[in-house]
Motif scaffolding. Structure first.
Motif, PDB file in Angstrom:
ATOM      1  N   GLU A  44       0.838  -1.209   0.000  1.00 17.07           N
ATOM      2  CA  GLU A  44       0.000   0.000   0.000  1.00 17.07           C
ATOM      3  C   GLU A  44       0.869   1.253   0.000  1.00 17.07           C
ATOM      4  O   GLU A  44       0.596   2.217  -0.719  1.00 17.07           O
ATOM      5  N   ARG A  45       1.886   1.220   0.806  1.00 20.20           N
ATOM      6  CA  ARG A  45       2.814   2.364   0.896  1.00 20.20           C
ATOM      7  C   ARG A  45       3.495   2.605  -0.442  1.00 20.20           C
ATOM      8  O   ARG A  45       3.628   3.737  -0.911  1.00 20.20           O
ATOM      9  N   ILE A  46       3.940   1.496  -1.041  1.00 17.80           N
ATOM     10  CA  ILE A  46       4.627   1.603  -2.330  1.00 17.80           C
ATOM     11  C   ILE A  46       3.678   2.213  -3.370  1.00 17.80           C
ATOM     12  O   ILE A  46       4.060   3.071  -4.158  1.00 17.80           O
ATOM     13  N   GLU A  47       2.441   1.789  -3.330  1.00 13.41           N
ATOM     14  CA  GLU A  47       1.422   2.297  -4.254  1.00 13.41           C
ATOM     15  C   GLU A  47       1.248   3.815  -4.082  1.00 13.41           C
ATOM     16  O   GLU A  47       1.185   4.565  -5.066  1.00 13.41           O
ATOM     17  N   LEU A  48       1.220   4.234  -2.818  1.00  7.95           N
ATOM     18  CA  LEU A  48       1.104   5.665  -2.509  1.00  7.95           C
ATOM     19  C   LEU A  48       2.275   6.460  -3.090  1.00  7.95           C
ATOM     20  O   LEU A  48       2.092   7.520  -3.690  1.00  7.95           O
ATOM     21  N   GLU A  49       3.473   5.897  -2.881  1.00  8.57           N
ATOM     22  CA  GLU A  49       4.685   6.539  -3.387  1.00  8.57           C
ATOM     23  C   GLU A  49       4.603   6.694  -4.900  1.00  8.57           C
ATOM     24  O   GLU A  49       4.952   7.727  -5.462  1.00  8.57           O
ATOM     25  N   LYS A  50       4.105   5.658  -5.531  1.00  6.76           N
ATOM     26  CA  LYS A  50       3.966   5.667  -6.983  1.00  6.76           C
ATOM     27  C   LYS A  50       3.049   6.805  -7.420  1.00  6.76           C
ATOM     28  O   LYS A  50       3.350   7.543  -8.355  1.00  6.76           O
ATOM     29  N   GLN A  51       1.917   6.901  -6.712  1.00  6.50           N
ATOM     30  CA  GLN A  51       0.952   7.942  -7.063  1.00  6.50           C
ATOM     31  C   GLN A  51       1.547   9.333  -6.900  1.00  6.50           C
ATOM     32  O   GLN A  51       1.152  10.261  -7.592  1.00  6.50           O
ATOM     33  N   ARG A  52       2.486   9.438  -5.972  1.00  8.49           N
ATOM     34  CA  ARG A  52       3.132  10.733  -5.766  1.00  8.49           C
ATOM     35  C   ARG A  52       4.329  10.910  -6.694  1.00  8.49           C
ATOM     36  O   ARG A  52       5.151  11.806  -6.474  1.00  8.49           O
ATOM     37  N   HIS A  53       4.465   9.966  -7.614  1.00 12.94           N
ATOM     38  CA  HIS A  53       5.574   9.995  -8.585  1.00 12.94           C
ATOM     39  C   HIS A  53       6.935   9.951  -7.925  1.00 12.94           C
ATOM     40  O   HIS A  53       7.879  10.563  -8.395  1.00 12.94           O
TER      41      HIS A  53
ATOM     42  N   ILE B   9      10.366   4.211  -6.672  1.00 10.10           N
ATOM     43  CA  ILE B   9      10.168   3.042  -5.819  1.00 10.10           C
ATOM     44  C   ILE B   9      11.193   1.968  -6.186  1.00 10.10           C
ATOM     45  O   ILE B   9      11.788   2.003  -7.261  1.00 10.10           O
ATOM     46  N   ASP B  10      11.382   1.027  -5.263  1.00  9.69           N
ATOM     47  CA  ASP B  10      12.287  -0.102  -5.517  1.00  9.69           C
ATOM     48  C   ASP B  10      11.471  -1.182  -6.234  1.00  9.69           C
ATOM     49  O   ASP B  10      10.666  -1.882  -5.617  1.00  9.69           O
ATOM     50  N   GLN B  11      11.690  -1.277  -7.550  1.00 15.33           N
ATOM     51  CA  GLN B  11      10.861  -2.181  -8.353  1.00 15.33           C
ATOM     52  C   GLN B  11      11.051  -3.642  -7.946  1.00 15.33           C
ATOM     53  O   GLN B  11      10.090  -4.411  -7.906  1.00 15.33           O
ATOM     54  N   GLU B  12      12.293  -3.996  -7.615  1.00 16.67           N
ATOM     55  CA  GLU B  12      12.560  -5.392  -7.245  1.00 16.67           C
ATOM     56  C   GLU B  12      11.789  -5.758  -5.975  1.00 16.67           C
ATOM     57  O   GLU B  12      11.161  -6.819  -5.897  1.00 16.67           O
ATOM     58  N   GLU B  13      11.832  -4.847  -5.021  1.00 12.11           N
ATOM     59  CA  GLU B  13      11.115  -5.092  -3.770  1.00 12.11           C
ATOM     60  C   GLU B  13       9.618  -5.241  -4.043  1.00 12.11           C
ATOM     61  O   GLU B  13       8.970  -6.172  -3.563  1.00 12.11           O
ATOM     62  N   SER B  14       9.115  -4.322  -4.854  1.00  9.32           N
ATOM     63  CA  SER B  14       7.693  -4.334  -5.175  1.00  9.32           C
ATOM     64  C   SER B  14       7.277  -5.645  -5.864  1.00  9.32           C
ATOM     65  O   SER B  14       6.261  -6.249  -5.510  1.00  9.32           O
ATOM     66  N   ASP B  15       8.104  -6.091  -6.804  1.00  6.86           N
ATOM     67  CA  ASP B  15       7.789  -7.342  -7.521  1.00  6.86           C
ATOM     68  C   ASP B  15       7.820  -8.540  -6.575  1.00  6.86           C
ATOM     69  O   ASP B  15       6.935  -9.401  -6.608  1.00  6.86           O
ATOM     70  N   LEU B  16       8.863  -8.559  -5.758  1.00  4.84           N
ATOM     71  CA  LEU B  16       8.991  -9.687  -4.821  1.00  4.84           C
ATOM     72  C   LEU B  16       7.819  -9.724  -3.846  1.00  4.84           C
ATOM     73  O   LEU B  16       7.261 -10.788  -3.563  1.00  4.84           O
ATOM     74  N   LEU B  17       7.442  -8.558  -3.364  1.00  8.16           N
ATOM     75  CA  LEU B  17       6.329  -8.504  -2.406  1.00  8.16           C
ATOM     76  C   LEU B  17       5.022  -8.945  -3.057  1.00  8.16           C
ATOM     77  O   LEU B  17       4.201  -9.617  -2.432  1.00  8.16           O
ATOM     78  N   THR B  18       4.864  -8.582  -4.325  1.00  4.43           N
ATOM     79  CA  THR B  18       3.651  -8.998  -5.038  1.00  4.43           C
ATOM     80  C   THR B  18       3.603 -10.525  -5.164  1.00  4.43           C
ATOM     81  O   THR B  18       2.548 -11.142  -4.981  1.00  4.43           O
ATOM     82  N   GLU B  19       4.770 -11.103  -5.450  1.00  2.88           N
ATOM     83  CA  GLU B  19       4.844 -12.570  -5.528  1.00  2.88           C
ATOM     84  C   GLU B  19       4.563 -13.202  -4.163  1.00  2.88           C
ATOM     85  O   GLU B  19       3.861 -14.207  -4.064  1.00  2.88           O
TER      86      GLU B  19
END
Ligand SMILES: Nc1nc2c(ncn2[C@@H]2O[C@H](COP(=O)(O)OP(=O)(O)OP(=O)(O)O)[C@@H](O)[C@H]2O)c(=O)[nH]1
Ligand SMILES: [Mg+2]
Length: 344
Positions: A133-142, A145-155
């Motif tokens: 959720e936090r990562i998503e917020l960061e994204k919205q604020r442009h 983000i750490d893409q690797e972390e985001s991908d791993l967490l999604t998995e």
């Protein structure tokens, strides 16, 4: 190394903790967090100590940790969360009740194991979702983000949502990007079925856990045993078909479970076991003893435990050509006896 003892209320956690640590003084009172550090029994250390007659003999150590506030069937509350207590543990022991008796429901180890494991998975899922959720917020604020972390967490989320603990997948369990989360379901886990005194069988687990991560213990019996004289104990053991080393086995297994091995240093001053991860190279092994030895590393003089015992003395082993000179990248093997040569 710290191993947390967890499980449903009344499964025998306190009993097992007390047996494991019966000859050490642990800190804390019954209702509080308790920790007991014990030496890892190792016959090789005994033999080496007999051979060198050192002033000091030091075994590998492991700390058993019993989280507080688990007592009397207390359910975790919002404020108190057992999972936070065991986040800094290196491994877990999950105690499952497989005994009945007065005041107990019939044992149902499969469902007990499963429901507790699912709670653990849920605890990780909460952490994953919060972070995503936090990562998503960061994204919205442009923000970046750490893409690797985001991908791993999604998995991870996918696995956890399907009720699969992260320990089943080494990609997540050991991913450096996820290390900071200290997911509980990613920790190596030993399952102890706390059996009835006369029951020697592992319960049917319908493939939810691999058999090599399970063991049977008889908590109450072991507790009685811990308080007996040697003669009494011997008689008792044969009667109940258990070996004196049941708890030693628990200790060894919890050590192996984490992929840990030991190497030894020997001499007149000290015979000592050192704990390393399987795959550790000589240079890093040296660093565990002292940073100076790592910095000034020249060579490792290595003889395997078996070769040393066969030869009888270090001198004989050398004559037979069993003492090898190894470099920085040598992968230290379980039971290696090492003398590091270094410059300071
Ligand atoms: N028959 C039998 N009883 C056992 C065994 N192990 C523990 N008990 C009994 O079960 C009860 C609970 O044991 P504890 O060790 O206190 O269990 P616990 O998991 O620490 O319980 P809580 O702290 O209340 O969650 C005690 O009355 C023990 O004597 C066992 O192997 N066999
Ligand atoms: Mg208890």
């Amino acid at each position: 190394m710290k191993i947390g003892i967890i499980g449903l209320p009344e499964s025998g956690k306190t009993t097992i903790f007390e047996v494991l640590t019966h000859n050490v003084i642990d800190t804390g009172h019954k209702e509080e967090t308790r920790i007991g550090t014990i030496k890892v029994p190792d016959k090789r250390v005994d033999v080496l100590s007999n051979m060198y007659k050192p002033k000091k003999t030091i075994y590998a150590q492991v700390a058993y940790f019993l989280p507080g506030f688990q007592g009397h069937g207390k359910e975790p509350t919002k404020e108190y969360n057992i999972w936070n207590e065991v986040r800094d543990c290196d491994a877990l022991i999950h105690v499952v009740r497989n005994f009945g008796g007065y005041g107990f429901k019939n044992p149902d180890p499969y469902s007990d194991f499963f429901s507790f494991d699912q709670e653990m998975i849920l605890a990780d899922l909460v952490v994953v979702e919060k972070r995503l959720e936090r990562i998503e917020l960061e994204k919205q604020r442009h923000r970046k983000i750490d893409q690797e972390e985001s991908d791993l967490l999604t998995e991870c989320r996918k696995k956890l949502e399907n009720g699969i603990p992260l320990r089943k997948n080494p990609d997540f369990a050991f991913a450096p990007a996820l290390k900071g989360f200290a997911f509980v379901s990613a920790k190596p886990m030993l399952v102890l079925f706390n059996n009835e005194d006369d029951d020697d069988s592992l319960p049917e687990m319908k493939n939810v856990i691999s058999m090599e991560s399970c063991m049977i213990v008889k908590g109450k019996l072991e507790q009685e045993l811990a308080h007996m004289s040697d003669e009494e104990a011997e008689e008792f053991l044969s009667e109940f078909n258990i070996t004196a080393s049941a708890m030693d086995r628990v200790i060894t297994r919890s050590y192996e479970l984490q992929g840990l091995i030991s190497f030894f240093t020997v001499g007149e001053d000290e015979v000592r076991a050192w704990t390393i991860k399987k795959g550790t190279q000589a240079l890093d092994a040296a660093g565990i003893i002292h940073t100076d030895i790592k910095k000034g590393f020249i060579r490792a003089e290595v003889v395997s435990y078996g070769d040393l015992i066969n030869a009888g003395t270090h001198h004989e082993a050398r004559k037979k050509g069993n003492v090898r000179l190894e470099g920085k990248t040598y992968e230290v093997q379980d039971g290696d006896i090492i003398n590091f040569r270094f410059n300071v």
